[in-house]
Design a protein around this motif. Structure first.
Motif, mmCIF file in Angstrom:
data_model
loop_
_atom_site.group_PDB
_atom_site.id
_atom_site.type_symbol
_atom_site.label_atom_id
_atom_site.label_comp_id
_atom_site.label_asym_id
_atom_site.label_seq_id
_atom_site.Cartn_x
_atom_site.Cartn_y
_atom_site.Cartn_z
ATOM 1 N N VAL A 22 0.761 -1.145 -0.057
ATOM 2 C CA VAL A 22 0.075 0.048 -0.059
ATOM 3 C C VAL A 22 0.840 1.245 -0.036
ATOM 4 O O VAL A 22 2.207 0.994 0.374
ATOM 5 C CB VAL A 22 -0.959 0.164 1.362
ATOM 6 N N ARG A 23 0.564 2.399 -0.468
ATOM 7 C CA ARG A 23 0.973 3.631 -0.337
ATOM 8 C C ARG A 23 -0.053 4.925 -0.522
ATOM 9 O O ARG A 23 -1.091 4.585 -0.930
ATOM 10 C CB ARG A 23 2.170 3.740 -1.275
ATOM 11 N N ALA A 24 0.173 5.884 -0.492
ATOM 12 C CA ALA A 24 -0.804 7.061 -0.509
ATOM 13 C C ALA A 24 -1.047 6.996 -1.922
ATOM 14 O O ALA A 24 -0.327 6.663 -3.030
ATOM 15 C CB ALA A 24 -0.103 8.367 -0.050
ATOM 16 N N ALA A 25 -2.242 7.675 -2.235
ATOM 17 C CA ALA A 25 -2.533 8.061 -3.798
ATOM 18 C C ALA A 25 -1.997 9.035 -4.639
ATOM 19 O O ALA A 25 -1.188 10.051 -3.693
ATOM 20 C CB ALA A 25 -4.018 8.304 -3.712
ATOM 21 N N SER A 26 -1.915 9.125 -5.745
ATOM 22 C CA SER A 26 -1.175 10.017 -6.731
ATOM 23 C C SER A 26 -2.344 11.011 -6.859
ATOM 24 O O SER A 26 -3.540 10.531 -6.718
ATOM 25 C CB SER A 26 -0.436 9.322 -7.571
ATOM 26 N N ALA A 27 -1.948 12.105 -7.714
ATOM 27 C CA ALA A 27 -2.681 13.022 -8.357
ATOM 28 C C ALA A 27 -3.622 12.495 -9.521
ATOM 29 O O ALA A 27 -4.624 13.094 -10.050
ATOM 30 C CB ALA A 27 -2.106 14.402 -8.484
ATOM 31 N N ASP A 28 -3.145 11.328 -10.225
ATOM 32 C CA ASP A 28 -3.648 10.973 -11.628
ATOM 33 C C ASP A 28 -3.708 9.534 -11.668
ATOM 34 O O ASP A 28 -3.142 8.603 -11.968
ATOM 35 C CB ASP A 28 -2.478 11.249 -12.561
ATOM 36 N N PRO A 29 -4.872 8.845 -10.744
ATOM 37 C CA PRO A 29 -5.048 7.403 -10.857
ATOM 38 C C PRO A 29 -5.415 6.787 -12.020
ATOM 39 O O PRO A 29 -5.055 5.843 -12.297
ATOM 40 C CB PRO A 29 -6.608 7.506 -9.725
ATOM 41 N N LYS A 30 -5.936 7.617 -12.977
ATOM 42 C CA LYS A 30 -6.278 6.980 -14.261
ATOM 43 C C LYS A 30 -5.127 6.621 -14.880
ATOM 44 O O LYS A 30 -4.833 5.779 -15.663
ATOM 45 C CB LYS A 30 -7.153 7.954 -15.140
ATOM 46 N N ALA A 31 -4.037 7.493 -14.993
ATOM 47 C CA ALA A 31 -2.676 7.266 -15.503
ATOM 48 C C ALA A 31 -2.012 6.111 -14.887
ATOM 49 O O ALA A 31 -1.380 5.328 -15.557
ATOM 50 C CB ALA A 31 -1.749 8.585 -15.799
ATOM 51 N N ASP A 32 -2.177 5.948 -13.650
ATOM 52 C CA ASP A 32 -1.502 5.047 -12.871
ATOM 53 C C ASP A 32 -2.034 3.736 -13.000
ATOM 54 O O ASP A 32 -1.524 2.682 -13.288
ATOM 55 C CB ASP A 32 -1.592 5.354 -11.226
ATOM 56 N N VAL A 33 -3.417 3.543 -13.441
ATOM 57 C CA VAL A 33 -3.969 2.406 -13.342
ATOM 58 C C VAL A 33 -3.874 2.051 -15.089
ATOM 59 O O VAL A 33 -3.113 0.668 -15.171
ATOM 60 C CB VAL A 33 -5.735 2.515 -13.671
ATOM 61 N N GLU A 34 -3.702 2.926 -15.981
ATOM 62 C CA GLU A 34 -3.235 2.513 -17.261
ATOM 63 C C GLU A 34 -1.708 1.917 -17.381
ATOM 64 O O GLU A 34 -1.432 1.146 -18.035
ATOM 65 C CB GLU A 34 -3.323 3.570 -18.241
ATOM 66 N N ALA A 35 -0.819 2.571 -16.599
ATOM 67 C CA ALA A 35 0.469 2.124 -16.537
ATOM 68 C C ALA A 35 0.708 0.777 -15.693
ATOM 69 O O ALA A 35 1.358 -0.052 -16.324
ATOM 70 C CB ALA A 35 1.405 3.229 -15.738
#
Length: 165
Positions: free
Chosen positions: A85-98
């Protein structure tokens, strides 16, 4: 009568061949030939590589923890589950894509999802590749990446008693 008997023989042989193929394919999806140590290492490596795609700050949340699984035909096995686990980032959509792209490169079949509501949680689930299942949940309150190793031969009860978690 003779035609009916021939048809029955062909049907039985085709059914037997289909069952053999299904058994072989099921064995391939399990960690046949792999040891519990290899299964544990594989899921840890998978989760660690997946988290590294999104940068630093990840902490183990669960495991690697030993679990039970079935190898088919009533034969038990073991698998490992691992989550970070970790803190969320500002762009979850881009993170899911990556994460999804990384998993696809590893041969994982993926499926994106999102919860309902005004502020939906995004995520991607996976099956196959180096693990049996995986999940990345991009919750605004915090991210989670987890994986379950392939099922391998092993005696869960004995390994638990010996502290091989």
């Amino acid at each position: 009568m003779r035609h009916t008997r021939l048809h029955a023989i062909i049907t039985v042989r085709a059914t037997a061949a289909a069952l053999l193929t299904a058994t072989v394919l099921a064995g391939c999806s399990a960690g046949v030939g792999a040891s519990p140590e290899q299964a544990k290492g594989s899921v840890v490596r998978f989760v660690d590589e997946s988290t590294s795609i999104l940068g630093d700050g990840w902490e183990p949340n669960d495991g690697p923890r030993l679990g039970k699984c079935g190898l088919g035909l009533g034969q038990g096995g073991v698998q490992y589950v691992y989550a970070k686990v970790r803190a969320a980032s500002a762009d979850p959509k881009a993170d899911v894509e990556a994460v999804e792209q990384h998993w696809k490169e590893l041969g994982v079949t993926t499926e994106r999802y999102q919860t309902g509501g005004e502020d939906p949680i995004l995520g991607v689930r996976g099956r196959g590749g180096p693990v049996s299942s995986s999940d990345f949940r991009a919750d605004p309150r915090g991210y989670t990446i987890d994986g379950s190793s392939l099922c391998v031969p092993g005696d869960f009860d004995k390994m638990s008693l010996e502290g091989q978690e």
